[in-house]
Write a protein that holds these residues in place. Sequence first.
Motif, PDB file in Angstrom:
ATOM      1  N   ILE A 128       0.919  -1.255  -0.127  1.00 19.13           N
ATOM      2  CA  ILE A 128      -0.106  -0.179   0.136  1.00 19.13           C
ATOM      3  C   ILE A 128       0.923   1.346  -0.033  1.00 19.13           C
ATOM      4  O   ILE A 128       1.806   1.500   0.673  1.00 19.13           O
ATOM      5  N   THR A 129       0.670   2.073  -1.006  1.00 22.25           N
ATOM      6  CA  THR A 129       1.309   3.396  -0.984  1.00 22.25           C
ATOM      7  C   THR A 129       0.749   4.730  -0.744  1.00 22.25           C
ATOM      8  O   THR A 129       1.118   5.627  -0.262  1.00 22.25           O
ATOM      9  N   PRO A 137     -18.953   8.700   1.869  1.00 21.34           N
ATOM     10  CA  PRO A 137     -17.586   8.994   2.423  1.00 21.34           C
ATOM     11  C   PRO A 137     -16.674   7.624   2.252  1.00 21.34           C
ATOM     12  O   PRO A 137     -17.257   6.720   2.760  1.00 21.34           O
ATOM     13  N   GLY A 138     -15.707   7.690   1.620  1.00 20.56           N
ATOM     14  CA  GLY A 138     -14.830   6.647   1.527  1.00 20.56           C
ATOM     15  C   GLY A 138     -13.521   6.713   1.149  1.00 20.56           C
ATOM     16  O   GLY A 138     -12.903   7.845   1.312  1.00 20.56           O
ATOM     17  N   VAL A 139     -12.774   5.750   0.740  1.00 15.43           N
ATOM     18  CA  VAL A 139     -11.318   5.889   0.361  1.00 15.43           C
ATOM     19  C   VAL A 139     -10.923   5.045  -1.000  1.00 15.43           C
ATOM     20  O   VAL A 139     -11.662   3.956  -1.099  1.00 15.43           O
ATOM     21  N   ALA A 140      -9.808   5.430  -1.530  1.00 20.29           N
ATOM     22  CA  ALA A 140      -9.340   4.704  -2.543  1.00 20.29           C
ATOM     23  C   ALA A 140      -7.963   4.418  -2.131  1.00 20.29           C
ATOM     24  O   ALA A 140      -7.047   5.055  -1.922  1.00 20.29           O
ATOM     25  N   ILE A 141      -7.597   3.124  -1.998  1.00 22.06           N
ATOM     26  CA  ILE A 141      -6.354   2.568  -1.453  1.00 22.06           C
ATOM     27  C   ILE A 141      -5.396   2.008  -2.668  1.00 22.06           C
ATOM     28  O   ILE A 141      -5.859   1.333  -3.431  1.00 22.06           O
ATOM     29  N   HIS A 142      -4.227   2.739  -3.134  1.00 23.05           N
ATOM     30  CA  HIS A 142      -3.350   2.642  -3.980  1.00 23.05           C
ATOM     31  C   HIS A 142      -2.092   1.577  -3.454  1.00 23.05           C
ATOM     32  O   HIS A 142      -1.996   1.799  -2.291  1.00 23.05           O
ATOM     33  N   THR A 143      -1.633   0.962  -4.515  1.00 26.04           N
ATOM     34  CA  THR A 143      -0.634   0.119  -4.257  1.00 26.04           C
ATOM     35  C   THR A 143       0.609   0.522  -5.082  1.00 26.04           C
ATOM     36  O   THR A 143       0.292   1.175  -6.340  1.00 26.04           O
ATOM     37  N   ASP A 165       1.953  -1.307  -7.502  1.00 26.65           N
ATOM     38  CA  ASP A 165       1.908  -1.830  -8.694  1.00 26.65           C
ATOM     39  C   ASP A 165       0.777  -1.420  -9.736  1.00 26.65           C
ATOM     40  O   ASP A 165       0.297  -1.803 -10.521  1.00 26.65           O
ATOM     41  N   GLY A 166       0.101  -0.139  -8.956  1.00 30.28           N
ATOM     42  CA  GLY A 166      -0.755   0.489  -9.878  1.00 30.28           C
ATOM     43  C   GLY A 166      -2.191   0.078  -9.619  1.00 30.28           C
ATOM     44  O   GLY A 166      -3.243   0.598 -10.202  1.00 30.28           O
ATOM     45  N   LYS A 167      -2.737  -0.853  -8.738  1.00 31.41           N
ATOM     46  CA  LYS A 167      -3.820  -1.099  -8.265  1.00 31.41           C
ATOM     47  C   LYS A 167      -4.692  -0.412  -7.449  1.00 31.41           C
ATOM     48  O   LYS A 167      -4.021   0.153  -6.590  1.00 31.41           O
TER      49      LYS A 167
END
Length: 370
Positions: free
Chosen positions: A3-4, A33-39, A41-43
Motif C-alpha cells: 500500500i502506497t 464518504p470513503g477511500v481509494a487505496i493505491h498500491t 503496482d498501480g492497483k
Amino acid sequence: MRITKLEPIILHAPVTRGGIADSTHSITHWGAPGVAIHTDDGKVGYGFSGTHAHLPTDRLIVDCITESFDPLLIGEDPFEVRALWEKLYHKSEIYWVGRSGITHLALGAIDIALWDLKCKALGLPLWKLLGGSAQTKVEAYNTDGGWLNWSKEQLVSDCKRMVEEEGYRAVKIKVGGDSGNEDLRRLEAVREALGPEVRIMTDANGRWSLPQAIQLGSKLADFDVVWIEEPTAFDDVIGHKRLAESISTPIALGEQLYLAQQFRDFVHAGAVHYVQPDIVRLAGITEWWQVADLAHSYALPVVPHVGDMCQVHQHLCNAHPACQLLEYIPWLRDWMKDPAQVKDGFFFNSEVPGAGMEPTEEALKTINKI
C-alpha cells in the motif's frame, strides 16, 4: 504488492424524486464518504460508507481514515485483510475515543477497499473469492417506493409498478408516521392492491415506543406482513425481546448496530428474527461475515440493510448460506462502474473483478465540487 497511498473520497448522489422521508429523517441526497487505496503496482481498491450526505460528518469520516488509519497501512500487504482489520481496530489511538460510530464507518470503508483490492489483484468478483456460486440466486425486495412522504395513492401506484412492471415479488413500506391508524390504512391499501402472494415488509425506523410497538405491531398480522423492522429504540435489547414475546409478526433489525457483540446480544435474547447487518455500520466485510455466521448458527436468516447502495452486499449474499433475500435501493446505480442489477426480481451475478464499489469517472469528477 504494498500500500502506497490512501485517497479520501466523498460522493453525494440525489435520492428518488428529489427527496424521501421515513419516520425520523427527510433527505435529498445520499452520502458515500470513503477511500481509494493505491498500491505500488498501480492497483486501486475502493470502499465507501453511507450517510445522509451531511458534509461535516462525511469529512470527519474521511479525516479519520487519512489521519488515524493511514499511518498504520502505508507499506502493508493488502492481501492480509483480516490481520490489517485487527491491527486497525486494536492498535490505532482512535480505539480509545470510539469503537463504533464514525471510527467504525471509517474502518469499514477501508476494509471494503482492501477486499476490493484483493479481488482485483486475483481477477475475481468478491462472491467467487468468498466461495459463492454462479448458480446462486439472491432475490431482491424493493424499498424505494414505500416512503412516508408519498401520498397513499402514490404509495400504492409505486408498489404496483414495482410488482407488475419490474418483477419484484416483495416490497417494503415505511410506517411510524404521525398516526398509527394512518399507517395501517396505507398498509391495508397496499395489501389490497398487491394481493395475497406478494410479500410486504414494514419499517418503523425506531420511531415507536414499546407500548406503541405492541399495540400497532399486533395488528400487522392482519395484513400478512413478513416483518416489522426497527420497531422501537435501536439499542434496546430488552424492549425488542418483550415485543417479540407479545406479537406474532417477526422482528427485523441491524441497520443501526455497529458491533458484532450487539448482534450477539439481540440474537441470544431472542429479540430478532431477521438479522440485517450492514457493512457500512459494521466495520466492513470482515465484521459483517462474523455476524452472518452468528445468525446462521442460530438458524436465523440474514437479510442485509444496504447502506452502501452499491453491489457489495449482493456479493456477500451470494457467498453466505444464511442469505437468500436482499434489499434494493438504486440511488448510487449511475455512480458505479458495476452497479447492482435486478432482473425479474433477482440480482444478477456480476463477473467483474472486485466488490462492485468502483466509481465512474463522472462520479469521481464531483469529489472536488463538494
